[in-house]
Scaffold this active site. Sequence first.
Site, mmCIF file in Angstrom:
data_model
loop_
_atom_site.group_PDB
_atom_site.id
_atom_site.type_symbol
_atom_site.label_atom_id
_atom_site.label_comp_id
_atom_site.label_asym_id
_atom_site.label_seq_id
_atom_site.Cartn_x
_atom_site.Cartn_y
_atom_site.Cartn_z
ATOM 1 N N ASP A 34 0.856 -1.190 0.000
ATOM 2 C CA ASP A 34 0.000 0.000 0.000
ATOM 3 C C ASP A 34 0.895 1.243 0.000
ATOM 4 O O ASP A 34 1.890 1.290 0.732
ATOM 5 C CB ASP A 34 -0.905 -0.026 1.249
ATOM 6 C CG ASP A 34 -2.084 0.929 1.139
ATOM 7 O OD1 ASP A 34 -1.857 2.149 0.956
ATOM 8 O OD2 ASP A 34 -3.219 0.467 1.225
ATOM 9 N N ILE A 35 0.542 2.243 -0.822
ATOM 10 C CA ILE A 35 1.389 3.445 -0.873
ATOM 11 C C ILE A 35 1.157 4.393 0.310
ATOM 12 O O ILE A 35 1.917 5.320 0.513
ATOM 13 C CB ILE A 35 1.226 4.269 -2.185
ATOM 14 C CG1 ILE A 35 -0.226 4.546 -2.503
ATOM 15 C CG2 ILE A 35 1.934 3.617 -3.333
ATOM 16 C CD1 ILE A 35 -0.408 5.609 -3.592
ATOM 17 N N GLN A 97 -14.813 1.914 1.793
ATOM 18 C CA GLN A 97 -14.114 1.526 0.557
ATOM 19 C C GLN A 97 -13.880 2.776 -0.281
ATOM 20 O O GLN A 97 -14.800 3.594 -0.462
ATOM 21 C CB GLN A 97 -14.940 0.512 -0.250
ATOM 22 C CG GLN A 97 -14.193 -0.034 -1.462
ATOM 23 C CD GLN A 97 -14.970 -1.105 -2.218
ATOM 24 O OE1 GLN A 97 -16.163 -1.313 -1.994
ATOM 25 N NE2 GLN A 97 -14.292 -1.777 -3.133
ATOM 26 N N HIS A 103 -10.328 -5.635 -2.471
ATOM 27 C CA HIS A 103 -8.980 -5.800 -1.914
ATOM 28 C C HIS A 103 -9.052 -6.145 -0.444
ATOM 29 O O HIS A 103 -9.955 -5.690 0.265
ATOM 30 C CB HIS A 103 -8.120 -4.548 -2.127
ATOM 31 C CG HIS A 103 -8.772 -3.277 -1.711
ATOM 32 N ND1 HIS A 103 -9.686 -2.610 -2.495
ATOM 33 C CD2 HIS A 103 -8.667 -2.542 -0.582
ATOM 34 C CE1 HIS A 103 -10.099 -1.526 -1.868
ATOM 35 N NE2 HIS A 103 -9.507 -1.473 -0.691
ATOM 36 N N HIS A 105 -6.859 -5.710 2.920
ATOM 37 C CA HIS A 105 -5.700 -5.114 3.572
ATOM 38 C C HIS A 105 -5.068 -6.164 4.483
ATOM 39 O O HIS A 105 -5.778 -6.836 5.246
ATOM 40 C CB HIS A 105 -6.125 -3.932 4.457
ATOM 41 C CG HIS A 105 -6.706 -2.777 3.703
ATOM 42 N ND1 HIS A 105 -5.939 -1.704 3.303
ATOM 43 C CD2 HIS A 105 -7.968 -2.514 3.275
ATOM 44 C CE1 HIS A 105 -6.715 -0.826 2.679
ATOM 45 N NE2 HIS A 105 -7.950 -1.297 2.645
HETATM 46 P P1 5GP Z 1 -9.877 1.220 0.784
HETATM 47 O O1 5GP Z 1 -10.001 2.571 1.431
HETATM 48 O O2 5GP Z 1 -10.657 1.157 -0.506
HETATM 49 O O3 5GP Z 1 -10.190 0.071 1.708
HETATM 50 O O4 5GP Z 1 -8.344 1.037 0.463
HETATM 51 C C1 5GP Z 1 -7.728 1.490 -0.692
HETATM 52 C C2 5GP Z 1 -6.248 1.439 -0.422
HETATM 53 O O5 5GP Z 1 -5.567 1.564 -1.648
HETATM 54 C C3 5GP Z 1 -5.761 2.568 0.493
HETATM 55 O O6 5GP Z 1 -5.133 2.021 1.647
HETATM 56 C C4 5GP Z 1 -4.780 3.326 -0.389
HETATM 57 O O7 5GP Z 1 -3.659 3.783 0.328
HETATM 58 C C5 5GP Z 1 -4.403 2.309 -1.435
HETATM 59 N N1 5GP Z 1 -4.031 2.905 -2.709
HETATM 60 C C6 5GP Z 1 -4.698 3.896 -3.360
HETATM 61 N N2 5GP Z 1 -4.070 4.185 -4.525
HETATM 62 C C7 5GP Z 1 -2.999 3.360 -4.600
HETATM 63 C C8 5GP Z 1 -1.965 3.188 -5.586
HETATM 64 O O8 5GP Z 1 -1.913 3.854 -6.628
HETATM 65 N N3 5GP Z 1 -1.024 2.250 -5.317
HETATM 66 C C9 5GP Z 1 -1.046 1.492 -4.174
HETATM 67 N N4 5GP Z 1 -0.048 0.614 -4.019
HETATM 68 N N5 5GP Z 1 -2.010 1.625 -3.242
HETATM 69 C C10 5GP Z 1 -2.976 2.554 -3.447
#
Ligand code: 5GP
Length: 138
Positions: A34-35, A97, A103, A105
Amino acid sequence: MAASDPDCLFCKIVAGEIPATIVAEDDRTIAFMDINPATRGHALVIPRAHARDVHEIDSEDLKAVAASAQQLAARQRARLGADGVNLINSNGPAAWQTVFHFHMHVIPRYEGDPLKLPWVPSQGDMQDIAATGAELAR
Ligand code: 5GP
Ligand code: ZN
């Protein structure tokens, strides 16, 4: 060829169109750092095939994501010294989300770490993420 959405960020990572620090892959899944890491070693496991959320994902892909997350959690413990792990999957904006490609985590936890859930994402140090990814990679 797995289903892909041309507008989806994570499909672009699967296709190699945007860079990611990939730490594991198999026929159905890929795992990458994750970035905006919540802790050192925070990674994501996704199905190669585009699916928006738990309602859309193929059940075999869901099993494969779970198996990959389990292997990654073991490596976080063995190689990064994680004391615990949070597996977190969010479905729909109401559940936090933000990227609409399923995805999981895989967040290593360290005794006494300051993380509070839900975390507030902030940009990580890319060199540090790459170095940690190298420690985790198969
Ligand atoms: P969500 O909030 O949908 O559960 O998690 C999305 C995750 O994707 C976040 O933790 C965010 O940091 C990660 N993320 C968003 N854009 C990118 C990207 O371009 N590359 C990577 N490696 N992670 C990303
Ligand atoms: Zn996608």
